[in-house]
Scaffold this motif. Structure first.
Motif, PDB file in Angstrom:
ATOM      1  N   VAL A 136      32.355  41.451  44.703  1.00 27.45           N
ATOM      2  CA  VAL A 136      33.041  42.742  44.668  1.00 27.45           C
ATOM      3  C   VAL A 136      34.349  42.759  45.454  1.00 27.45           C
ATOM      4  O   VAL A 136      35.295  43.452  45.073  1.00 27.45           O
ATOM      5  N   VAL A 137      34.427  42.006  46.546  1.00 26.85           N
ATOM      6  CA  VAL A 137      35.530  42.178  47.491  1.00 26.85           C
ATOM      7  C   VAL A 137      36.506  41.010  47.514  1.00 26.85           C
ATOM      8  O   VAL A 137      37.715  41.215  47.629  1.00 26.85           O
ATOM      9  N   ILE A 177      39.675  35.854  44.271  1.00 25.55           N
ATOM     10  CA  ILE A 177      39.201  35.751  42.892  1.00 25.55           C
ATOM     11  C   ILE A 177      40.016  36.688  42.004  1.00 25.55           C
ATOM     12  O   ILE A 177      40.135  37.880  42.282  1.00 25.55           O
ATOM     13  N   GLN A 178      40.590  36.140  40.944  1.00 23.70           N
ATOM     14  CA  GLN A 178      41.358  36.953  40.008  1.00 23.70           C
ATOM     15  C   GLN A 178      40.412  37.832  39.181  1.00 23.70           C
ATOM     16  O   GLN A 178      39.395  37.359  38.679  1.00 23.70           O
ATOM     17  N   THR A 233      39.773  46.387  34.843  1.00 25.39           N
ATOM     18  CA  THR A 233      38.497  47.096  34.722  1.00 25.39           C
ATOM     19  C   THR A 233      37.558  46.719  35.859  1.00 25.39           C
ATOM     20  O   THR A 233      36.934  47.585  36.489  1.00 25.39           O
ATOM     21  N   VAL A 234      37.454  45.428  36.125  1.00 27.54           N
ATOM     22  CA  VAL A 234      36.584  44.961  37.207  1.00 27.54           C
ATOM     23  C   VAL A 234      37.138  45.396  38.558  1.00 27.54           C
ATOM     24  O   VAL A 234      36.384  45.792  39.459  1.00 27.54           O
TER      25      VAL A 234
END
Length: 300
Positions: A147-148, A152-153, A157-158
């Motif tokens: 989540v945080v 990470i690309q 939406t995510v």
């Protein structure tokens, strides 16, 4: 030798095709879940492979699951928690995979479908065993990665989903999670649990209210662990993350000054000819972090 090798390769291909068939099967994930919950497994490795099928489902299709499918996945989570109680000596590779599975469910279900996830799964249970504590902390770290983690690309939406998750976590469960960290640091002497707890602090402090950890109750627990050679590296990471947290320069200067005074008074950032390697490494790491933050604050 060649015959054995060829047989092994053939088995690998059969296994690969079997897993791919389960992933493409509309109900493959459910068959995998049913086998796990029914303990219809011959080896831990088989358990792991079936979890890969479930992981694929969670990542691709679970967000739009119906109520029955949601309950099926929740039964898998409950089964694992019960298994940790009855068979606490689970292989590390299974524990890590399940922590990732839990993080995927959390990311999909919290807050809309399951606002009480943390309380239902972990916090209301009291975290009264080391295996459960370790798994809880690994799940928190997996959630941070899912989540945080800014490295990470992610799609918009995510990204929007994750922002919503963090906002609701701050309101619904972060204070309780921080309280659980305090309890673990204070009462659980297991080295792995202590290190994971400090790593969770380091991961979460970047986006939670700093006052929850930068206080007279929590900071002494972290500082005290700087002097424990078994967990000092994790404690250094926690302290470094705390002072690197984004905040107004004046507030950061006050925090860094206060922490530096405490560390100096406890002889944690000084060395002498009799200091061993761990003492030198700890002092160097802390001074490097403090120096970098002070330089950055000065330029702001």
């Amino acid at each position: 030798m060649n015959r054995i090798t060829n047989y092994g390769i053939e088995q690998v291909f059969q296994l690969y095709h079997y897993l791919e068939a389960l992933k493409t099967d509309e109900n493959g994930w459910r068959k995998s879940t049913d086998n796990i919950v029914a303990n219809n497994l011959s080896t831990d490795e088989e358990h792991f492979l079936l979890l890969q099928v479930i992981e694929d489902y969670l990542a691709r299709r679970y967000a739009g699951a119906d109520a029955d499918s949601v309950m099926c996945i929740r039964s898998l989570l409950s089964h694992w928690i019960q298994k940790l109680s009855t068979r606490p000596d689970q292989p590390v590779f299974l524990v890590n995979k399940m922590a990732h599975i839990f993080s995927l469910v959390f990311a999909a279900d919290f807050p809309d479908r399951w606002p009480t996830f943390m309380d239902d799964i972990f916090l209301s249970r009291g975290l009264d065993s080391v295996p459960l504590v370790v798994f809880y902390l690994k799940t928190l770290l997996a959630i941070d990665s899912e989540v945080v983690d800014r490295d990470i690309q992610r799609t918009k939406t995510v990204f929007d989903r994750n922002t919503k998750i963090k906002d609701f976590m701050r309101d619904l469960c972060i204070p309780q999670i921080v309280q659980s960290w305090w309890t673990i640091l204070e009462r659980c002497s297991d080295v792995t649990a202590q290190c994971l707890c400090l790593d969770a602090v380091a991961a979460f402090v970047d986006w939670i209210d700093v006052e929850l950890v930068a206080n007279d109750v929590f900071v002494p627990l972290v500082i005290a662990r700087l002097g424990n050679k078994d967990i000092s590296e994790a404690a250094v990471r926690a302290v470094s993350a705390l002072i690197q947290k984004g905040m107004p320069p004046s507030k950061k200067l006050s925090l860094v000054t206060a922490l530096t005074d405490v560390m100096r008074n406890n002889h944690l950032i000084s060395v002498n000819p009799n200091s061993d390697y761990e003492d030198v490494l700890r002092a160097g790491s802390l001074l490097s972090a403090v120096g970098s933050v002070l330089i950055d604050t000065y330029h702001k």
